[in-house]
Design an enzyme around this catalytic site. Structure first.
Site, PDB file in Angstrom:
ATOM      1  N   TYR A  33       0.834  -1.205   0.000  1.00  0.00           N
ATOM      2  CA  TYR A  33       0.000   0.000   0.000  1.00  0.00           C
ATOM      3  C   TYR A  33       0.864   1.249   0.000  1.00  0.00           C
ATOM      4  O   TYR A  33       2.069   1.191   0.248  1.00  0.00           O
ATOM      5  CB  TYR A  33      -0.958   0.005   1.191  1.00  0.00           C
ATOM      6  CG  TYR A  33      -0.331   0.332   2.533  1.00  0.00           C
ATOM      7  CD1 TYR A  33       0.493  -0.570   3.188  1.00  0.00           C
ATOM      8  CD2 TYR A  33      -0.563   1.568   3.146  1.00  0.00           C
ATOM      9  CE1 TYR A  33       1.063  -0.260   4.422  1.00  0.00           C
ATOM     10  CE2 TYR A  33      -0.011   1.884   4.374  1.00  0.00           C
ATOM     11  CZ  TYR A  33       0.805   0.964   5.010  1.00  0.00           C
ATOM     12  OH  TYR A  33       1.375   1.275   6.218  1.00  0.00           O
ATOM     13  N   ARG A  52       8.443   4.110  -4.438  1.00  0.00           N
ATOM     14  CA  ARG A  52       8.433   3.116  -3.346  1.00  0.00           C
ATOM     15  C   ARG A  52       7.403   2.026  -3.632  1.00  0.00           C
ATOM     16  O   ARG A  52       7.635   0.855  -3.340  1.00  0.00           O
ATOM     17  CB  ARG A  52       8.147   3.807  -2.011  1.00  0.00           C
ATOM     18  CG  ARG A  52       8.294   2.846  -0.831  1.00  0.00           C
ATOM     19  CD  ARG A  52       8.180   3.550   0.503  1.00  0.00           C
ATOM     20  NE  ARG A  52       6.880   4.166   0.678  1.00  0.00           N
ATOM     21  CZ  ARG A  52       6.564   4.984   1.681  1.00  0.00           C
ATOM     22  NH1 ARG A  52       7.470   5.273   2.600  1.00  0.00           N
ATOM     23  NH2 ARG A  52       5.361   5.501   1.780  1.00  0.00           N
ATOM     24  N   HIS A 102      -0.697 -21.214   0.113  1.00  0.00           N
ATOM     25  CA  HIS A 102       0.380 -20.246   0.322  1.00  0.00           C
ATOM     26  C   HIS A 102       1.192 -19.876  -0.925  1.00  0.00           C
ATOM     27  O   HIS A 102       1.485 -18.704  -1.129  1.00  0.00           O
ATOM     28  CB  HIS A 102       1.328 -20.741   1.421  1.00  0.00           C
ATOM     29  CG  HIS A 102       0.740 -20.670   2.805  1.00  0.00           C
ATOM     30  ND1 HIS A 102      -0.360 -21.405   3.191  1.00  0.00           N
ATOM     31  CD2 HIS A 102       1.096 -19.944   3.884  1.00  0.00           C
ATOM     32  CE1 HIS A 102      -0.650 -21.137   4.449  1.00  0.00           C
ATOM     33  NE2 HIS A 102       0.220 -20.255   4.903  1.00  0.00           N
ATOM     34  N   LYS A 149       6.557  -1.868   2.121  1.00  0.00           N
ATOM     35  CA  LYS A 149       5.330  -1.292   2.684  1.00  0.00           C
ATOM     36  C   LYS A 149       4.152  -2.247   2.458  1.00  0.00           C
ATOM     37  O   LYS A 149       3.273  -2.019   1.613  1.00  0.00           O
ATOM     38  CB  LYS A 149       5.063   0.091   2.069  1.00  0.00           C
ATOM     39  CG  LYS A 149       4.085   0.920   2.908  1.00  0.00           C
ATOM     40  CD  LYS A 149       4.165   2.372   2.548  1.00  0.00           C
ATOM     41  CE  LYS A 149       3.091   3.220   3.210  1.00  0.00           C
ATOM     42  NZ  LYS A 149       3.217   3.354   4.664  1.00  0.00           N
ATOM     43  N   GLU A 182      11.653   2.954  14.528  1.00  0.00           N
ATOM     44  CA  GLU A 182      10.776   4.009  13.986  1.00  0.00           C
ATOM     45  C   GLU A 182       9.472   3.953  14.755  1.00  0.00           C
ATOM     46  O   GLU A 182       9.319   3.160  15.686  1.00  0.00           O
ATOM     47  CB  GLU A 182      10.546   3.788  12.484  1.00  0.00           C
ATOM     48  CG  GLU A 182       9.884   2.466  12.172  1.00  0.00           C
ATOM     49  CD  GLU A 182       9.690   2.185  10.688  1.00  0.00           C
ATOM     50  OE1 GLU A 182       9.562   3.138   9.903  1.00  0.00           O
ATOM     51  OE2 GLU A 182       9.646   0.997  10.336  1.00  0.00           O
ATOM     52  N   LEU A 207      10.886   1.557   7.462  1.00  0.00           N
ATOM     53  CA  LEU A 207      10.322   1.966   6.179  1.00  0.00           C
ATOM     54  C   LEU A 207      11.079   3.197   5.690  1.00  0.00           C
ATOM     55  O   LEU A 207      11.290   4.132   6.473  1.00  0.00           O
ATOM     56  CB  LEU A 207       8.838   2.315   6.352  1.00  0.00           C
ATOM     57  CG  LEU A 207       8.131   2.575   5.030  1.00  0.00           C
ATOM     58  CD1 LEU A 207       7.817   1.266   4.323  1.00  0.00           C
ATOM     59  CD2 LEU A 207       6.853   3.369   5.240  1.00  0.00           C
TER      60      LEU A 207
HETATM   61  N1  PDD Z   1       2.590   5.229   7.479  1.00  0.00           N
HETATM   62  N2  PDD Z   1       7.214   4.090   9.126  1.00  0.00           N
HETATM   63  C1  PDD Z   1       6.086   3.351   9.109  1.00  0.00           C
HETATM   64  C2  PDD Z   1       6.074   2.035   9.807  1.00  0.00           C
HETATM   65  C3  PDD Z   1       4.944   3.834   8.429  1.00  0.00           C
HETATM   66  O1  PDD Z   1       3.828   3.095   8.397  1.00  0.00           O
HETATM   67  C4  PDD Z   1       5.001   5.108   7.799  1.00  0.00           C
HETATM   68  C5  PDD Z   1       3.834   5.664   7.054  1.00  0.00           C
HETATM   69  C6  PDD Z   1       6.200   5.826   7.855  1.00  0.00           C
HETATM   70  C7  PDD Z   1       6.364   7.174   7.190  1.00  0.00           C
HETATM   71  O2  PDD Z   1       6.428   7.032   5.798  1.00  0.00           O
HETATM   72  P1  PDD Z   1       5.926   8.195   4.812  1.00  0.00           P
HETATM   73  O3  PDD Z   1       6.642   9.419   5.227  1.00  0.00           O
HETATM   74  O4  PDD Z   1       6.312   7.707   3.478  1.00  0.00           O
HETATM   75  O5  PDD Z   1       4.419   8.314   5.017  1.00  0.00           O
HETATM   76  C8  PDD Z   1       7.290   5.289   8.522  1.00  0.00           C
HETATM   77  C9  PDD Z   1       1.408   5.543   6.712  1.00  0.00           C
HETATM   78  C10 PDD Z   1       1.122   7.006   6.661  1.00  0.00           C
HETATM   79  C11 PDD Z   1       0.251   4.711   7.201  1.00  0.00           C
HETATM   80  O6  PDD Z   1       0.467   3.516   7.392  1.00  0.00           O
HETATM   81  O7  PDD Z   1      -0.864   5.214   7.362  1.00  0.00           O
END
Ligand code: PDD
Length: 283
Positions: A33, A52, A102, A149, A182, A207
């Site tokens: 996603y 990405r 699977h 992601k 993170e 991520l």
């Molecule tokens: N989340 N780390 C994780 C685990 C994340 O799920 C996200 C983003 C980020 C930040 O990535 P970016 O700057 O590309 O949004 C870091 C999204 C917003 C979500 O799952 O809703």
């Protein structure tokens, strides 16, 4: 106004937007996603999100479901049809529908594509940024490829829920070496007592945040000293400032970690400057 979703090639009313019970996204989280911020009607950092997405799909050995330009067109159209000026666009691609087993299904199976868009209350988001947020620390219980992601987010969900139950907004995840990786849905940053901006370096453990990449550029434009390295919760608690970055939160000040005030317990100047830089549209 009723909401519209894009599902498998069609724009449908939100309440009628469905996927099959044997979708591999549902059965195995065999899905990728992206979340895009929509600000004043345009997608922020779109190019980074598209790159990405392609990379994540490649890592799962899923192809792209259609030409990237068509995907981008459908995201823009979903934003437009939902009349989102400020909000989020969500895109999910799964390996498709197949009998639950699977291994990958035979090649040529159509992938599932889901796109939604929703508004966010900008005043509420700005108020959170003015007050700053609290974070807790929690063990990082995720798999070994957090750089992809995928929608396999149960460890993130549990950590975020722990944060909410502790009255905090976000959970900072701590690995087996006692270092922050993170946030459960954001990247984690601190500004040390010496004014150095610190965020974990890219690896399979985090991520590669698109907002993170933009903020690194903004920091370099401001000639801030930056170190991409891991830090401990203790170093974070002793920091002068802290913040998180994500498409949903932009740059959001952290004023408490595990109940302890950061700096003066207010959003710090470097954090505020980077947020303002990020939200100033490029000319
Ligand atoms: N989340 N780390 C994780 C685990 C994340 O799920 C996200 C983003 C980020 C930040 O990535 P970016 O700057 O590309 O949004 C870091 C999204 C917003 C979500 O799952 O809703």
């Amino acid at each position: 106004m009723s909401r519209i979703a894009f599902v498998n090639g069609r724009y449908v009313p939100f309440t009628e937007a469905m996927v099959h019970i044997e979708d591999r996204g549902l059965q195995f989280a065999d899905a990728i996603y992206e979340v895009f911020a929509v600000r004043d009607g345009r997608l922020l950092d779109a190019e980074g999100h598209w790159k990405r997405l392609e990379r994540s799909l490649g890592e799962l050995r899923q192809g792209v479901p259609m030409a990237m330009v068509s995907l981008a067109g459908h995201v823009a159209e979903t934003v437009r049809r939902n009349r989102v000026r400020n909000g989020l666009a969500y895109l999910q691609v799964t390996r498709g529908v197949a009998k639950r087993d699977h291994p990958f299904p035979p090649a040529g199976l159509p992938q599932t594509v889901i796109i939604t868009a929703r508004r966010i209350d900008r005043a509420k988001a700005d108020a959170a940024a003015e007050a700053g947020i609290a974070v807790i620390t929690a063990p990082d219980q995720r798999w070994a490829r957090c750089d992809i992601k995928t929608t396999a987010l149960i460890a993130n969900v549990l950590a975020k829920q722990a944060a909410r139950e502790a009255g905090a907004y976000e959970a900072w995840l701590v690995d087996n070496d006692g270092l922050v990786t993170e946030g459960s849905s954001s990247n984690a940053w601190i500004v040390t007592a010496d004014g150095v901006l610190v965020t974990r370096s890219l690896s399979h453990a985090i991520l590669p945040g698109i907002t993170r990449a933009s903020v690194l550029q903004l920091a370099s434009a401001r000639q801030l000293k930056v170190e991409e390295r891991a830090f401990t919760p203790a170093e974070a608690r002793a920091a002068r400032e802290a913040f998180i970055t994500s498409a949903g939160s932009f740059v959001l000040p952290v004023v408490r970690i595990d109940g302890q005030a950061i700096g003066e317990g207010r959003p710090g100047p470097i954090t505020q400057a980077l947020r303002a830089d990020y939200l100033t549209p490029a000319l």
